[in-house]
Design an enzyme around this catalytic site. Sequence first.
Site, PDB file in Angstrom:
ATOM      1  N   TRP A 101      35.316  -4.040  41.087  1.00  0.00           N
ATOM      2  CA  TRP A 101      36.115  -3.712  42.319  1.00  0.00           C
ATOM      3  C   TRP A 101      36.325  -5.173  42.769  1.00  0.00           C
ATOM      4  O   TRP A 101      37.524  -5.512  43.064  1.00  0.00           O
ATOM      5  CB  TRP A 101      35.443  -2.880  43.145  1.00  0.00           C
ATOM      6  CG  TRP A 101      35.389  -1.536  42.647  1.00  0.00           C
ATOM      7  CD1 TRP A 101      34.099  -0.812  42.254  1.00  0.00           C
ATOM      8  CD2 TRP A 101      36.483  -0.635  42.222  1.00  0.00           C
ATOM      9  NE1 TRP A 101      34.635   0.543  41.798  1.00  0.00           N
ATOM     10  CE2 TRP A 101      35.902   0.464  41.795  1.00  0.00           C
ATOM     11  CE3 TRP A 101      37.946  -0.826  42.214  1.00  0.00           C
ATOM     12  CZ2 TRP A 101      36.518   1.611  41.468  1.00  0.00           C
ATOM     13  CZ3 TRP A 101      38.642   0.342  41.670  1.00  0.00           C
ATOM     14  CH2 TRP A 101      37.916   1.475  41.368  1.00  0.00           C
ATOM     15  N   ASP A 168      34.409  -5.202  51.220  1.00  0.00           N
ATOM     16  CA  ASP A 168      34.624  -3.742  50.745  1.00  0.00           C
ATOM     17  C   ASP A 168      33.446  -3.153  50.599  1.00  0.00           C
ATOM     18  O   ASP A 168      32.221  -3.465  49.742  1.00  0.00           O
ATOM     19  CB  ASP A 168      34.791  -4.020  49.151  1.00  0.00           C
ATOM     20  CG  ASP A 168      35.467  -2.645  48.359  1.00  0.00           C
ATOM     21  OD1 ASP A 168      35.153  -1.652  49.035  1.00  0.00           O
ATOM     22  OD2 ASP A 168      35.722  -2.482  47.291  1.00  0.00           O
ATOM     23  N   LYS A 192      33.160   8.139  48.689  1.00  0.00           N
ATOM     24  CA  LYS A 192      31.896   7.885  48.273  1.00  0.00           C
ATOM     25  C   LYS A 192      30.973   8.303  49.094  1.00  0.00           C
ATOM     26  O   LYS A 192      30.140   9.007  48.957  1.00  0.00           O
ATOM     27  CB  LYS A 192      31.647   6.304  47.933  1.00  0.00           C
ATOM     28  CG  LYS A 192      32.890   5.777  47.249  1.00  0.00           C
ATOM     29  CD  LYS A 192      32.791   5.968  45.545  1.00  0.00           C
ATOM     30  CE  LYS A 192      33.933   5.577  44.902  1.00  0.00           C
ATOM     31  NZ  LYS A 192      34.533   4.493  45.118  1.00  0.00           N
TER      32      LYS A 192
HETATM   33  C1  PLP Z   1      35.703   3.471  44.357  1.00  0.00           C
HETATM   34  C2  PLP Z   1      35.872   1.933  45.044  1.00  0.00           C
HETATM   35  C3  PLP Z   1      37.056   1.435  45.126  1.00  0.00           C
HETATM   36  C4  PLP Z   1      38.586   2.219  44.705  1.00  0.00           C
HETATM   37  O1  PLP Z   1      38.647   3.244  45.851  1.00  0.00           O
HETATM   38  P1  PLP Z   1      40.117   3.870  45.806  1.00  0.00           P
HETATM   39  O2  PLP Z   1      40.044   4.628  47.094  1.00  0.00           O
HETATM   40  O3  PLP Z   1      40.051   4.579  44.623  1.00  0.00           O
HETATM   41  O4  PLP Z   1      41.261   2.787  45.623  1.00  0.00           O
HETATM   42  C5  PLP Z   1      37.158   0.173  45.570  1.00  0.00           C
HETATM   43  N1  PLP Z   1      35.688  -0.517  45.706  1.00  0.00           N
HETATM   44  C6  PLP Z   1      34.777   0.053  45.647  1.00  0.00           C
HETATM   45  C7  PLP Z   1      33.525  -0.632  45.904  1.00  0.00           C
HETATM   46  C8  PLP Z   1      34.761   1.497  45.154  1.00  0.00           C
HETATM   47  O5  PLP Z   1      33.507   1.950  44.879  1.00  0.00           O
END
Ligand code: PLP
Length: 356
Positions: A101, A168, A192
Amino acid sequence: MKLHNFSSGPAILPQSVMEEAAKAVIDWDGMGLSILEISHRSKPFVAVMDEAQQLTKELLNIGDDYSVLFLTGGASSQFYMTAMNLLGDTETAAYIDTGNWSAKAIKEAKVFGNVVEVASSKAGKYVHIPKEFTLPNDTKYLHITTNNTVQGTQFHQIPEVNVPIVADMSSDIFSRTIDIEKYGLIYAGAQKNMGPAGTTMVIVRNDFVGKINRQIPTMLNYQTHIDKGSMFNTPPVFPVFVSLLTLRWLKAQGGVEAIQKINEAKAKLVYDEIDVNPCFRGRVETADRSLMNVTFFAQTPELETAFFEVAKAANISGVGGYRTIGGFRASIYNAMSMASVEHLVKTMRDFAKENA
Ligand SMILES: *Cc1c(COP(=O)(O)O)cnc(C)c1O
């Protein structure tokens, strides 16, 4: 029958939240209307949005110098929106590459400015969090991925730097306390640890935006959403509603400090088992193990195949590792009960008795 759901995302939500959400889909609060068919400008929904923003601030100890936004486009859209809004053409942002990511965030940011990858654990297959790095003098912000969902690593020490951090937190938001002072902006996809897929939370310090002179399309400009309280256009009504139900549940558990203790206890249980169980081994460096996504391997391909069968028979779902990594990944987000974690651990222990 409800399975023990260890999926990495979209992921488990509290059972009470799903039941309440299901009811509101048919008839929300006895209104004679579904949550799916009301105006986002109606009083009841405006109250949902207000409460979701207030509760986020309360749970994470955030003051009014920050705004809480519920946007769409996933965390993936934040990879470019952050740089588009925060990084001028000739300015420099520092990024730490700790996994898939972060690598994607780096790629998108390069479209807008000067991106320096100050540290990376890629050469070591991302099994640790790099701790030594130097920021260029003119660094505007440092971007990190606090929890690496795919790899199973997590920053347990947020870097001490003299620039704002852009983080993030998709897979560990609301799982542990944060020191908001360190952050200029935090983003997290809901699916998540916060709610269903369909909304992305952005927490942004109000004076961190509007500092560059690039033309930004209205919908992609944080200022638009700050000014309109995240109601510039139709927000993702249902995901925001279910996120609010999850935040209320979290508050009833005692809040973030309380859930952090439970999360630490749950993770310890699984890692302790991995460390003594002769059939398995952990994937990442001990000091950097994630409290949210526990990645591990079986000692042989035969044991791997066998354990997938055993897990399935034990009503355990979603423990397969990421497609490029293989092995196992048990995601144990806030809503994962201690009882389900104990069930997984017992299944692993019984498996070793049969197979070791
Ligand atoms: C799942 C995830 C993403 C991507 O998220 P989307 O909503 O599918 O764009 C980005 N960063 C992390 C750390 C993730 O776990």
